[in-house]
Design a protein around this motif. Sequence first.
Motif, PDB file in Angstrom:
ATOM      1  N   ALA A 146       0.856  -1.184   0.000  1.00  0.00           N
ATOM      2  CA  ALA A 146       0.000   0.000   0.000  1.00  0.00           C
ATOM      3  C   ALA A 146       0.890   1.233   0.000  1.00  0.00           C
ATOM      4  N   ALA A 147       0.269   2.379  -0.252  1.00  0.00           N
ATOM      5  CA  ALA A 147       1.019   3.626  -0.323  1.00  0.00           C
ATOM      6  C   ALA A 147       1.510   4.052   1.057  1.00  0.00           C
ATOM      7  N   PHE A 148       2.657   4.693   1.088  1.00  0.00           N
ATOM      8  CA  PHE A 148       3.236   5.186   2.338  1.00  0.00           C
ATOM      9  C   PHE A 148       2.587   6.515   2.705  1.00  0.00           C
ATOM     10  N   ASP A 149       1.993   6.558   3.891  1.00  0.00           N
ATOM     11  CA  ASP A 149       1.360   7.773   4.383  1.00  0.00           C
ATOM     12  C   ASP A 149       2.112   8.232   5.632  1.00  0.00           C
ATOM     13  N   PRO A 150       2.792   9.364   5.594  1.00  0.00           N
ATOM     14  CA  PRO A 150       3.611   9.799   6.743  1.00  0.00           C
ATOM     15  C   PRO A 150       2.832   9.932   8.043  1.00  0.00           C
ATOM     16  N   ALA A 151       1.592  10.412   7.958  1.00  0.00           N
ATOM     17  CA  ALA A 151       0.804  10.620   9.184  1.00  0.00           C
ATOM     18  C   ALA A 151       0.473   9.293   9.854  1.00  0.00           C
ATOM     19  N   SER A 152      -0.063   8.339   9.085  1.00  0.00           N
ATOM     20  CA  SER A 152      -0.418   7.054   9.681  1.00  0.00           C
ATOM     21  C   SER A 152       0.826   6.282  10.106  1.00  0.00           C
ATOM     22  N   PHE A 153       1.925   6.468   9.377  1.00  0.00           N
ATOM     23  CA  PHE A 153       3.186   5.821   9.757  1.00  0.00           C
ATOM     24  C   PHE A 153       3.654   6.320  11.118  1.00  0.00           C
ATOM     25  N   ALA A 154       3.599   7.626  11.336  1.00  0.00           N
ATOM     26  CA  ALA A 154       4.024   8.206  12.609  1.00  0.00           C
ATOM     27  C   ALA A 154       3.121   7.744  13.746  1.00  0.00           C
ATOM     28  N   MET A 155       1.807   7.723  13.520  1.00  0.00           N
ATOM     29  CA  MET A 155       0.880   7.299  14.562  1.00  0.00           C
ATOM     30  C   MET A 155       1.046   5.817  14.880  1.00  0.00           C
ATOM     31  N   CYS A 156       1.265   5.004  13.854  1.00  0.00           N
ATOM     32  CA  CYS A 156       1.454   3.567  14.057  1.00  0.00           C
ATOM     33  C   CYS A 156       2.735   3.303  14.842  1.00  0.00           C
ATOM     34  N   THR A 157       3.807   3.995  14.479  1.00  0.00           N
ATOM     35  CA  THR A 157       5.097   3.804  15.147  1.00  0.00           C
ATOM     36  C   THR A 157       5.044   4.257  16.597  1.00  0.00           C
ATOM     37  N   LEU A 158       4.549   5.466  16.824  1.00  0.00           N
ATOM     38  CA  LEU A 158       4.500   6.008  18.181  1.00  0.00           C
ATOM     39  C   LEU A 158       3.516   5.233  19.052  1.00  0.00           C
ATOM     40  N   GLY A 159       2.371   4.885  18.500  1.00  0.00           N
ATOM     41  CA  GLY A 159       1.385   4.126  19.263  1.00  0.00           C
ATOM     42  C   GLY A 159       1.906   2.761  19.683  1.00  0.00           C
ATOM     43  N   THR A 160       2.575   2.079  18.770  1.00  0.00           N
ATOM     44  CA  THR A 160       3.151   0.768  19.094  1.00  0.00           C
ATOM     45  C   THR A 160       4.216   0.895  20.175  1.00  0.00           C
TER      46      THR A 160
END
Length: 390
Positions: free
Chosen positions: A100-114
């Motif tokens: 899927a396409a890379f989305d900076p916002a969801s990437f940051a939320m996924c990383t920080l949330g995890t």
Amino acid sequence: MILFKGLRRVQAQLKTPVDLVLIRYSTAATITNQDESASQIPSVSQSGKVQHLPENQINWMPSPYTAPGKTFSQYKKLSKFRLTSLVVITTMGGYAMAPAAFDPASFAMCTLGTGLVSAAANAINQYHEVPFDSQMSRTKNRVLVTGQMTPLHAVTFAAVSATAGLSMLYFGTNGLTAALGAGNLFLYTTIYTPMKRMSIVNTWVGSIVGAIPPLMGWAGCAGTLDAGAMILAGILYAWQFPHFNALSWNLRPDYSRAGYRMMAVTNPGLCRRTAFRYSLAIVGLSVMAPVLDVTNYWFALETLPLNAYFAYLAYKFHEKSDSGSSRKLFRFSLLHLPVLMLLFLANKKEWFFSKPAGEEKKKESTYIAIKQSASSLGNVLPVAVAEGPR
């Protein structure tokens, strides 16, 4: 300064023997004027009762004993920063490898949330294991054991971190990612942690815990889980057996002293066999990746020497289990996983830089349907207009 943790033998350079002093863990005390007044200290009674140290020789300090200016460092230790970093890295890898396409916002939320969920899980784990950590050389200096932080403080930190992390995963990515995070938090704190003292099955449960973070990254990017996600999780699951079994081999005295039921302690033969078997499983999973159209076939060729050497070290550990072979296997495992994930990423079958393929196809089909409708309407309108003035 002396830190008394749990039930500890305290000698403190006293001339008169002191058998056992029962002091609540994490209490700090300073013993002064030992040489001058040692003769005044009563000896242990023959009945075995504990003789307390005179009050004029002890300056008690409130628990916890907190070093000023080191709060951030204590939070890092409470969250097991290095372990949390590894969890975050595998999550980032899962996100990057998803189709899927890379989305900076969801990437940051996924990383920080995890990362926050992992920190919460580690804090709860340390809260439960204080009495046992105090008996192990590797863990006796943790912040809860030494009283640098109160249990209430640790639980509060865990609750805030878990709430914030799961909220980020749910509102910043999707419900599937948040569900995986919540399930992993429950699995680690409620099942794996107590099982460590009950059964060697804890190693298999712990491996499931380690395999879920890349699934969270994959789901955070793609919104679903497919064959590629299962291959990646399977590699993480299998990798943990040679990694942890080699690590635990040299820590057998510590685990035995604390009462942890690890394979290296209760069943050394099984410990050696599982390390070798799962190293071979990694070879098979790497070959399956291109077959399932997750990577190209170069991935199988490029990872073959890497996986073969990893399996060779596991075989040497299986045949001759000593400190040397276990250390070699453990140290190479730290290099093996990041290199394998980089090769996985480099040989990814498809790259998406705009929108997921499914959305592009859906958008294209919708555009064609609208165009056809407009064409049909255009064929009808002139007739209606022409017939209007009549």
